[in-house]
Scaffold this motif. Structure first.
Motif, PDB file in Angstrom:
ATOM      1  N   ASN A 285      29.763 -26.135  44.858  1.00 14.13           N
ATOM      2  CA  ASN A 285      29.303 -27.428  44.355  1.00 14.13           C
ATOM      3  C   ASN A 285      30.231 -27.995  43.294  1.00 14.13           C
ATOM      4  O   ASN A 285      31.090 -27.290  42.758  1.00 14.13           O
ATOM      5  N   LEU A 286      30.026 -29.266  42.979  1.00 12.17           N
ATOM      6  CA  LEU A 286      30.756 -29.898  41.894  1.00 12.17           C
ATOM      7  C   LEU A 286      30.417 -29.196  40.586  1.00 12.17           C
ATOM      8  O   LEU A 286      29.286 -28.781  40.378  1.00 12.17           O
ATOM      9  N   ASN A 287      31.406 -29.112  39.715  1.00  6.78           N
ATOM     10  CA  ASN A 287      31.137 -28.656  38.355  1.00  6.78           C
ATOM     11  C   ASN A 287      31.123 -29.896  37.465  1.00  6.78           C
ATOM     12  O   ASN A 287      31.122 -31.036  37.969  1.00  6.78           O
ATOM     13  N   ALA A 288      31.113 -29.713  36.140  1.00  7.14           N
ATOM     14  CA  ALA A 288      31.072 -30.863  35.219  1.00  7.14           C
ATOM     15  C   ALA A 288      32.263 -31.789  35.448  1.00  7.14           C
ATOM     16  O   ALA A 288      32.125 -33.010  35.418  1.00  7.14           O
ATOM     17  N   GLN A 289      33.439 -31.212  35.686  1.00  4.82           N
ATOM     18  CA  GLN A 289      34.623 -32.038  35.942  1.00  4.82           C
ATOM     19  C   GLN A 289      34.439 -32.885  37.198  1.00  4.82           C
ATOM     20  O   GLN A 289      34.749 -34.066  37.216  1.00  4.82           O
ATOM     21  N   GLY A 290      33.915 -32.271  38.253  1.00  6.92           N
ATOM     22  CA  GLY A 290      33.691 -32.997  39.500  1.00  6.92           C
ATOM     23  C   GLY A 290      32.668 -34.111  39.348  1.00  6.92           C
ATOM     24  O   GLY A 290      32.842 -35.209  39.885  1.00  6.92           O
ATOM     25  N   ARG A 291      31.602 -33.837  38.619  1.00  5.56           N
ATOM     26  CA  ARG A 291      30.591 -34.882  38.402  1.00  5.56           C
ATOM     27  C   ARG A 291      31.177 -36.043  37.596  1.00  5.56           C
ATOM     28  O   ARG A 291      30.906 -37.219  37.877  1.00  5.56           O
TER      29      ARG A 291
END
Length: 188
Positions: A62-68
């Motif tokens: 899943n996305l992490n904080a950077q991805g979000r």
């Protein structure tokens, strides 16, 4: 001439850190003469766990904080390009859905043709043919943004996008799509 090109390149980087596409490429997207296909935002790792379930995000990468944050920044950037209303299609993988929803451009539509075939390439060619047919049947003149995966985008275009990178492709798609621009992921 070299100095002029260097200055134009430096200006193209802009304050957001994005390599800005030629404005005519964004005009083409707004007018439905081109589309945006984006590799989902940053999700650490490669592939998915062996026993992942498409219906359970806890089993997927899943996305992490950077991805979000990338996803949110993409939404801001797309609105600045005049794409506050666009049809957004996405793979059913949670990291792709979360990327598309993070744009906050309205309803996101799931499109199985955009699903990753990283772990099972047996039907990749058939899936890409189906995606091409879907794209060919899109209503003319409407802006379209698609969120998918590296393997899919590479199979479709021959290009290898980084996480969160977008390609602007001329419509209709040819056998070797015309790449109008590559736009890297917004800086985190």
């Amino acid at each position: 001439m070299f100095l002029i090109r260097c200055c134009l390149f430096a200006l193209a980087l802009g304050s957001s850190g994005l390599l800005l596409a030629d404005p005519s490429a964004w005009d083409a997207v707004r007018e439905g003469r081109a589309m945006v296909i984006l590799r989902h935002a940053y999700a650490p790792g490669i592939g998915d766990p062996d026993n992942f379930s498409l219906n359970d995000c806890a089993t997927q990468r899943n996305l992490n904080a950077q991805g979000r944050e990338e996803s949110r920044r993409w939404g801001d950037y797309l609105r600045k390009q005049g794409l506050g209303s666009a049809t957004v299609y996405t793979s059913r993988w949670c990291r792709a859905v979360d990327t598309a929803e993070g744009f906050k451009l309205g309803q996101v539509q799931l499109l199985p043709e955009l699903d990753s075939f990283f772990q099972d390439r047996a039907n990749a060619q058939e899936q890409m043919q189906s995606l091409r047919r879907f794209i060919a049947a899109l209503p003319a003149g409407e802006p379209v943004i698609m969120v998918s995966h590296q393997v899919n985008i590479t199979a479709l275009t021959g290009e290898f996008p980084g996480s969160g990178e977008a390609l602007l492709l001329a419509l209709p798609l040819s056998d070797r799509p015309t790449l109008l621009a590559r736009v890297p992921a917004p800086e985190y």
